[in-house]
Design a protein around this motif. Structure first.
Motif, short mmCIF file in Angstrom:
data_model
loop_
_atom_site.label_atom_id
_atom_site.label_comp_id
_atom_site.label_asym_id
_atom_site.label_seq_id
_atom_site.Cartn_x
_atom_site.Cartn_y
_atom_site.Cartn_z
N ILE A 65 -87.53 -77.83 -16.98
CA ILE A 65 -87.39 -76.76 -18.10
C ILE A 65 -88.60 -77.00 -19.60
O ILE A 65 -88.19 -78.61 -19.86
CB ILE A 65 -86.20 -76.26 -18.23
CG1 ILE A 65 -85.62 -77.88 -18.91
CG2 ILE A 65 -85.25 -76.14 -17.54
CD1 ILE A 65 -83.68 -77.09 -19.19
N THR B 113 -78.64 -73.92 -20.39
CA THR B 113 -78.84 -75.16 -19.49
C THR B 113 -78.83 -76.29 -19.91
O THR B 113 -79.18 -77.02 -20.65
CB THR B 113 -79.69 -74.51 -18.30
OG1 THR B 113 -79.34 -75.04 -16.85
CG2 THR B 113 -80.76 -74.45 -18.85
N GLN C 83 -81.04 -80.14 -17.39
CA GLN C 83 -81.74 -80.62 -16.72
C GLN C 83 -82.04 -82.00 -17.20
O GLN C 83 -82.55 -81.81 -18.35
CB GLN C 83 -83.25 -80.16 -16.44
CG GLN C 83 -82.86 -78.59 -15.26
CD GLN C 83 -81.69 -79.07 -14.32
OE1 GLN C 83 -82.03 -79.79 -13.99
NE2 GLN C 83 -81.47 -78.26 -13.22
N VAL D 25 -86.80 -71.68 -17.57
CA VAL D 25 -85.59 -72.26 -17.00
C VAL D 25 -86.21 -71.99 -15.37
O VAL D 25 -86.45 -72.93 -14.93
CB VAL D 25 -84.30 -71.46 -17.08
CG1 VAL D 25 -83.24 -72.23 -16.90
CG2 VAL D 25 -84.08 -72.23 -18.56
N HIS D 26 -86.55 -70.89 -15.37
CA HIS D 26 -86.36 -70.51 -13.71
C HIS D 26 -88.18 -69.55 -13.92
O HIS D 26 -88.29 -68.50 -13.81
CB HIS D 26 -85.76 -69.26 -12.87
CG HIS D 26 -84.37 -69.78 -12.85
ND1 HIS D 26 -83.99 -70.70 -13.05
CD2 HIS D 26 -83.52 -68.95 -14.10
CE1 HIS D 26 -82.69 -70.93 -12.57
NE2 HIS D 26 -82.17 -70.01 -13.28
N SER E 185 -88.75 -75.30 -23.39
CA SER E 185 -88.96 -74.28 -24.32
C SER E 185 -90.73 -74.51 -25.07
O SER E 185 -91.29 -75.52 -25.26
CB SER E 185 -87.94 -74.91 -25.27
OG SER E 185 -86.55 -74.19 -24.48
N ASP F 207 -88.01 -69.68 -23.70
CA ASP F 207 -86.66 -70.48 -22.93
C ASP F 207 -87.54 -70.54 -21.36
O ASP F 207 -87.22 -69.24 -20.93
CB ASP F 207 -85.31 -70.32 -22.81
CG ASP F 207 -84.99 -70.77 -24.71
OD1 ASP F 207 -85.83 -71.74 -25.16
OD2 ASP F 207 -83.85 -70.75 -24.97
N ASN G 147 -85.19 -79.36 -11.51
CA ASN G 147 -86.22 -78.33 -12.04
C ASN G 147 -86.55 -78.61 -13.09
O ASN G 147 -86.29 -80.24 -14.08
CB ASN G 147 -84.73 -77.60 -12.33
CG ASN G 147 -85.77 -76.08 -12.80
OD1 ASN G 147 -86.77 -75.87 -12.75
ND2 ASN G 147 -85.23 -75.08 -13.65
#
Length: 1008
Positions: A294, A361, A363, A188-189, A296, A186, A292
């Motif tokens: 994101i 999370t 987004q 995310v950042h 996966s 995943d 953001n």
């Protein structure tokens, strides 16, 4: 690279024109940002390689001389980073909070390509501090000008592949790399993001990543994002944007969740086989306005689609998560409709929901979720709306994110399941047999009751703290989630249901894809409701009000025309101000409701009714967090069996809770003892009254205890006074004391406790005052209490601290016998302990000291014992009182005194002592038991002027329970402790004993 750079520069004109239009129409500006990112996941090197081209237009009226990028992924990779320092500080409390590391991101190059009209710059050095990349601009960026820069970086994902391989079952044969075919990454950042520039809020909001932050808390600019991702051909990609080029692999893995498990496994294996032969997969996504992006990726992904209000894709890892996908598909339509009706329409063409066991999370347009329950989906979707679609500063204003998510989740649950907020039948099925004896509290009542406990703990903080400025993680949770949820509940009560719904529709529609905050939200609330709400938000967000309204005098008069006039006086007892509902019952149980604004210290509400009025109640529905509902109407008693933690689970707001339980005991004098104990309290901590009666069938004696305890102030339940009187087993005792405590936070292990009081005791029947002891030389019966009236004044102090691996505590007690008693003496005793933890090992050192002075020797009940607690202390301990009590066997140890535990069967009476204890053992538990070895050594003085006797012992021991976790200033579970000691060596055995031999003793309850 050049193609991407050219496209980036060309794209400035349309994107930034839109930003200017928005600014002109709404007198609002925000910076315009575009990312164009190329990223490749290399499963051979287990790295992600990326290059981000960032186009930034300065729509502010200020000239910018630097720009800040955020890399939250690196928060936990340096001991000097903010998140790590805060983690160490917060973990000084007894509640351990672990925040999982992300994947380390390394910036390799930063290049400016254009700043305003200048376009030739050398490669720049950069300052990477904590999680913030501070970049001075090579030329000032004037208002209206733009810059283009690129950042090259890599991110390390080796831990994902390592964890996947180690999780593989060793007994199952698999082909090479088979263990990685079920992994999921995943992202995310995963790329540097531009911080928000807003001069009204600190200018650059370049806040480092804090320990208690979630992914949504990172405050980044809204941006147009184009992402090109390259992965191996067998990986399926789900992202938070629209697919604009390439094949993410969805069609090949689209599955029907109704397919039987065996068939699904076989079908997925065939699909995997085909995908393994494919070349690299390259997919381009576009998100038009996002904070953001994101995504996966997994070789195990399957996709199922929902025929819901909006198109929904659910991604899950094969048969093992098929049940998850089924449940999401069943629940998602109702969740989407709820958010549409209460906030607004979802604005994007589709929503991707991805099962993730590692992180959660949201987004736009993707949610990583762990659970498939409706409440969890509402919680995640709320975070997608706020701050995903409507931005806010998640560091300074986390209550706008967390509190809303909890509020919408709870509100949805109540609309779905009724007042309880959950399915009662399902809850009872999941509860154990013992737990089914408890009343089922509603979700809302649990939140309100525990929030009130927190607000009365002496540790209450304002809701609107920055996320890293709360005292501890529970403080952040209580404020940012629970109190914030109730803030929204009370806002709905103040403005009304219709206005409340309009507020969120308007707030969402006006601030969608823009950054708002507290001021903007309050302005929407006031404009929509037509009310001045500064008084409401100022007190609940920035202060810690105590709301308490009391029903005063009620005057009911029949008027000449036969109607009735009822005047109700209301008094404001606290500093919190809320409009108060007053309810009058009349006629056939119908009700009339009026509101008083609650601003004055007292007020009056008048009712006119054709029939004789009935009962009057103030705030009967508990809508304003009134601290004391007992003064709002009639008081009543509610009886429940005294089950563990019942008073913390069932907390009626308008009643005293009376807990009862039968008592059964035995001793040689009374024979069988039967009795009843009741404990009465209000909201667990107030008006604590205990009444206990016991009858001894052999002695025909009746014993009893009465005690009362109450906080000094309602805002701090830890500072309290107590009164007690009891006749028990031939002794009478009365005490009054005052307890003051100061803890760093509600769960902290660092703090102080002071207690002062007066105690009176006298002997009524010496038949109870003997004690049986046993060792290898035989049994002995020992007198332990003298026939003296003793009036004692005492002062006791405790101090505790905890820091990383080191924890310590000390307790000291000074006592002085007052002149009105039969003996004059003074005592000082105490202990100091240090606990140290190493990886896999724990050690404890404790020093014990006691001394006495005065004209008289110590009475037997107050004489120090070198081996354990003195007789008076043991009498206070409910588990051990007198001869023949079945919990007071010859092998029973009550810890305290000199704590020379090997001499438990050998009384070491002393006027003074000085000893120490060492314990060493592994930091592991075997079936809940912790083994350790111990060594005790010290000196005792049988008389003040006598020579000292040196004693030592050593052995092994097992301990169970005894956690000293703290909550609201109280120590939890410390009484639930059991220890067994096996002293194998004594330095001075009794005649007939050997130094080395097997002995055993057990201790119940907390160490004294």
């Amino acid at each position: 690279m050049k193609k991407v750079l050219c496209l980036s520069i060309i794209s400035i004109i349309p994107v930034f024109s839109l930003a200017q239009t928005t600014s002109a129409n709404h007198a609002y500006w925000q910076q315009a940002v575009r990312y164009q990112i190329e990223a490749t996941l290399d499963t051979a090197t287990q790295n992600l390689t990326g290059n981000a081209v960032i186009t930034y237009k300065n729509n502010s009226p200020d000239t910018l001389k630097r720009i800040y990028l955020q890399a939250p992924a690196n928060a936990f990779f340096d001991e000097e980073n903010t998140a790590v320092k805060e983690m160490r500080r917060f973990q000084g409390g007894s509640v351990r909070v672990i925040q999982e590391q992300d994947y380390q991101l390394t910036v390799q190059s930063v290049q400016f390509h254009q700043v305003g009209r200048e376009a030739e710059f050398p490669l720049r050095a950069f300052n990477f501090h904590d999680t913030v990349l501070d970049l001075p601009l090579p030329a000032p960026l004037l208002p209206g000008d733009s810059l283009v820069m690129s950042v090259g970086y890599t991110q390390d994902y080796k831990s994902v592949f390592t964890d996947s391989a180690s999780a593989e079952r060793p007994h199952r044969r698999r082909e090479r790399n088979r263990s990685t075919e079920n992994l999921q990454i995943d992202f995310v950042h995963w790329y540097p993001r531009v911080a928000v520039y807003d001069p009204a809020k600190r200018g650059w909001n370049a806040e480092p990543f804090h320990f208690l932050m979630s992914a949504e808390n990172v405050y980044s600019e809204f941006a147009a994002i184009d992402v090109t991702i390259t992965v191996p051909g067998n990986y399926i990609i789900a992202g938070s944007g629209e697919v604009t080029a390439g094949d993410p692999g969805w069609q090949a893995v689209t599955a029907d969740t109704a397919m039987k498990k065996e068939k699904l496994i076989a079908w997925q294996d065939s699909v995997r086989q085909a995908l393994r032969q494919a070349g690299p997969r390259q997919v381009r996504f576009h998100a038009e306005a996002a904070r953001n992006f994101i995504w996966s990726a997994s070789p195990a992904f399957l996709r199922s689609t929902a025929n819901a209000l909006y198109p929904v894709n659910v991604f899950y890892r094969g048969a093992e998560q098929q049940a998850f996908a089924k449940k999401v598909l069943q629940n998602i339509d109702g969740v989407l409709r709820y958010m549409r009706d209460n906030v607004g329409a979802y604005p994007l063409p589709q929503l991707n929901i991805v099962a993730s066991s590692r992180r959660e999370t949201s987004q736009p347009a993707m949610m990583l979720v762990e659970g498939s329950d409706e409440i969890e989906l509402v919680f995640a979707l709320s975070r997608l709306y706020f701050p995903g679609l409507t931005g806010s500063d998640g560091v300074a204003e986390s209550w706008m994110i967390n509190g809303l998510a909890l509020f919408f989740g709870k509100d949805f649950a109540e609309k779905r399941h009724g007042k309880l907020g959950y399915n009662a039948d399902s809850a009872r099925k999941e509860m154990g047999v013992f737990a089914k004896l408890y009343p089922l509290p509603s979700f809302d009542n649990l939140l309100r009751n525990f929030t009130r406990m927190y607000m009365s703990s002496g540790q209450n903080e304002p809701i609107a703290n920055a996320v890293h400025k709360y005292k501890d993680p529970p403080g952040m949770f209580f404020n940012s989630y629970m109190k914030a949820d109730l803030l929204y509940e009370m806002l709905r009560y103040v403005v009304g249901d219709s206005a409340f719904r309009k507020i969120f529709h308007r707030y969402y529609n006006e601030w969608k894809f823009k950054n708002a905050g507290e001021a903007e939200f309050i302005a929407i609330c006031e404009q929509t409701s037509g009310q001045d709400l500064d008084w409401f938000f100022n007190q609940w967000l920035h202060r810690t009000p105590t709301v308490d309204y009391q029903k005063g005098e009620v005057v009911k008069k029949q008027q000449p025309d036969g109607t009735w006039r009822t005047e109700v006086e209301i008094k404001r007892k606290g500093d919190g101000i809320m409009p108060v509902e007053v309810v009058l019952e009349h006629g056939d149980s119908s009700k009339i409701v009026q509101r008083w604004d609650g601003k004055s210290e007292s007020g009056k509400v008048v009712f006119e009714t054709p029939e004789k009025p009935g009962r009057v109640a103030v705030d009967p529905n508990d809508q304003i967090l009134d601290n004391n509902l007992l003064n709002n109407g009639r008081r009543r008693l509610e009886f429940k069996p005294d089950l563990p933690f019942m008073r913390f689970i069932h907390i009626p707001g308008e009643a005293y809770l009376v807990l009862w339980r039968p008592e059964i005991g035995y001793n040689a004098v009374d024979g069988l003892r039967l009795g009843l104990r009741t404990r009465t309290s209000y909201r667990a901590f107030y008006n604590n009254f205990t009444l206990q009666l016991e009858y001894g069938f052999l002695s025909q004696a009746v014993d009893g205890t009465m005690s009362y305890s109450q906080p000094l102030r309602r805002s701090n339940v830890g500072n309290r006074y107590a009164l007690m009187a009891r006749k028990n087993e031939g002794r009478f005792e009365a005490e009054a004391n005052l307890r003051l405590q100061s803890w760093r936070s509600i769960t902290s292990s660092t703090g102080t406790v002071w207690q002062m009081g007066v105690n009176f005791s006298r002997l009524l029947d010496e038949a109870y005052t003997f004690r049986k002891l046993e060792n290898d030389t035989g049994k002995v019966k020992l007198q332990e209490w003298e026939n003296k009236k003793i009036l004692l004044a005492y002062l006791q102090a405790e101090a505790h601290f905890s820091r990383r691996r080191l924890a310590g505590e000390t307790q000291w007690r000074g006592e002085i016998a007052l002149p009105n008693g039969d003996a004059r003496f003074s005592k000082i005793s105490g202990r100091a302990a240090i606990n140290y933890r190493l990886p896999g090992l724990r050690a404890r050192w404790q020093g014990n000291l006691g001394t006495s002075f005065g004209p008289d020797r110590l009475p037997l009940q107050d004489t120090f014992h070198g081996e354990g607690a003195d007789a008076r202390t043991r009498f206070r301990h409910d588990k051990v009182k007198t001869i023949g009590d079945w919990t007071a066997g010859a092998h029973r140890l009550v810890e305290g005194g000199g704590n020379l535990r090997g001499y438990t069967g050998t009384p070491l009476l002393a006027e003074k002592y000085a000893t120490f204890n060492l314990e060493l053992g592994p930091a592991l538990k075997i079936l809940g038991l912790s083994p350790f070895v111990f060594y005790d050594r010290g000196a005792i003085w049988p008389a003040r002027g006598a020579n000292s006797l040196t004693r030592a012992n050593a052995g092994v021991a097992l301990s169970f329970g005894g956690s000293r976790s703290r909550l609201f200033g109280a120590t939890l579970f410390s009484e639930l402790a059991f220890r067994v000691y096996f002293p194998l060596w004594l330095s001075h055995p009794l005649p007939g004993e050997e130094q080395r031999q097997f002995r055993w003793y057990f201790a119940l309850g907390k160490s004294l």
